[in-house]
Design a protein around this motif. Sequence first.
Motif: not given
Length: 805
Positions: A630-638
């Motif tokens: 499966n896919t590992l992702e991070y979320r960031f707030i600009r």
Amino acid sequence: MKKIILLIGLALLSLSSLQAQSLAGYKICINPGHRGYNPAYDRYIPLTSEIAFWESEGNLAKGLYLKTMLENLGATVVMTRTTQVPSDNPESLSQIVAIANSNNVDYFHSIHSNAQNKATNYTLILFQGRTSAPTYPGSLIMANYSAENILKINRTTKKMIAGDFDFYGTGQAYLGVFKGLNMPGTLSEGSFHDYTPESWRLKCESYLKHEAWAIARSFLQYFNGGILTEGIVAGIVRDMLETVPTTYNPISSTNDRYKPINNVKVKLEPGGKTYTGDGYNNGYYMFDGVTPGNYKVIVEVDRMRPDTATVIVKANESVFSDRLMTLNPILEPPKVVNYSPADSVNEVSNVAPVVIDFDIRMNAAETQNAVSISPAVDGSFKWDTDFKKLTFTPSKCYVPGGRYTVKVSTAAKTHFGFYLEKEKSFSFTTRSKLNLVSIYPKNGATDISKTVLVRIAFEKGINAVTLAQKIFFTDSLGASVPLTVNQAKYSQGIIEFEPKTPLTPNSLYKVVVKEGIGDVEFVYSPTTYTVEYRTEKNYTFTGNILEGFENDNVWQAPASSPNTKGINTSLTSFSILNTKPKSGSFSGRLEYTFSGKDGEIEIAKFIPIPLGNSSAAEFGVWVFGDASGNTLEYRFIRENSTIEKVKIDTLNWTGWKLKKIPLNQIPGTGSIQFKSISVTQSGNGSLSGRIYFDECLSNIITDVYTDNSIPSEFRLEQNYPNPFNPETTIKYTIPASLNPSKGGTLVSLKVFDLLGGEVATLVNEYQQAGSYVKTLHAKSLPSGVYFYRLQAGSFSETKKMLLIK
């Protein structure tokens, strides 16, 4: 039964049966027990995956039917609730009592059904006081009337009448629905809703309405209001050849063992009244408002012989005509319409049942005798409830790789006496070997984590007894590596183990899986598998620890995130646990199960972590992968509040790895905050897995020390980060050994407070030449200046560091 529209049906109650009686001048309060669909107050019985019984529904339906009956008799009726909407219902029992008292009613009655142990079904009437000395004498009089009437109509096994002082053994008022009543009151438990045959009957509108008639007759008796001039015809239609599942626990003294027929059609003649039953497995029918006299009950069911019975209807009574239906005879030979395993199929499970489907109900004994399996196999036969499906289950495994032939001879006979015209036969071959599905790491793999979780997956559950001397894990010198083994997945065919201590970096290791491992079907692997792989180089990472996964209530539960979708919520969770920390005492564990190929799981921080602006600095999280694909992702707030979702890697590893990204590779502009970690189902990835997370780091510094780089001098470096809270790392180097006979140089690394008191010993042992990194965990230390000192032989050096909390 969420049918508020039943109010329409209530208005259609026969008025002619009520006009010779009167409850005029009496005011009655009816309390349909429990509140709609609230597990804290309601009682719930799952009947199938789609159908459920809620006590509140049945109680309300009875209450609304009773309300119309009593009002048509001239009474004034006060209802404590008329809907299933929780906000429309009284929130407490004291509020129910207050409704009765404020309306100054003459009598209070609460309607319920009971629950105990799924094998009991009787009628219980309760009132306040002792059984022989009720608080209000009228309660005992009404209790006797209603117990007898409900017993007759619901046909339960017995009736019971009791005061709550005695029934609950308190010697004082117990039921809150009676406490403070200014008038007599009773509570009826008409039947037991967790007795499965009764559960289904309580899903029937006519059955509920019939119980309401019983209570209405009781009020007429209690208030001397006369009797109903008309009667009721009711009954249950069942199949005399089929029985209910054993899980129903049918009471032996009843016909509840026979399977009720759905959607039954019943006529009452003369008069032409018709009734169509429901699909709730109760077979119930009921005609009310019937003029006394002689009638015929005519039952028609598809594929069954019509049935006719004569009944005598009397005023104010219910007469029952239960019918056991028989099949129309089928005067033709049977056919085998399906079977399994399929003909000539290979690799059949070594415990697979043999299933044969006929198109006509069969004679069980003679048909079983007509079935043979060659070579002979011990086992047992079982029929489904309509005797069309025959299942043979072997009592032990077939011979691996064996070919079996199933024959159904012409002696197979239907229930109606007709024989199979032509012999039917089919063959199948069982599994001959246990196949390996996958192994991680793969042979020749490099850059494998020093904390790798080795996973070997076979196609069937593993017989643990066969694993002795079959699995070997050795280093490059052939020495065995001490392991921690996970036995919990043997039943899934998975063998998992990991080193008890991290492996040596940049080194070769070997996993050998020898032939002869057996599965739960006593089939064995014929092949020896050998995997050689190399661990990662000796990377060391330092940086600012922004989140250590040491505390609860920092991360949002996956199911609470609006971005989470396509998961099994009961099998997906995120927890802070001490089972596998990378550093410190705890780490975060994600257990997940996707419900399909488009799932996503987000683990979000309640308070995002500020990272600054785009730069070459890196941000990362230590991740113990599950090799799920499966896919590992991070979320960031600009800065402009836009969310940037960045793919970090495919989860194709196990063991701890730092998964990082330079801040200047995050799309968008302006300041950056770290928001969450996501795992997305990749389509080809596993639907379930387990991943650990530890240490969110920023400003990451990476060093690589290869195996052949031997330091030329002692060196103690400044700790990083500094200042720090609550952890910092200290790096130092040791040159060639000063004392080879004792295993290296005696090294001491200690930490002191400002007054020279020793607060921690990080190292006190002989060490070989090389580069080392130690972590100081200072959670228990107060803020302040500290010193750390490295001593090795004649070398000694001290440096200062600052702890700020």
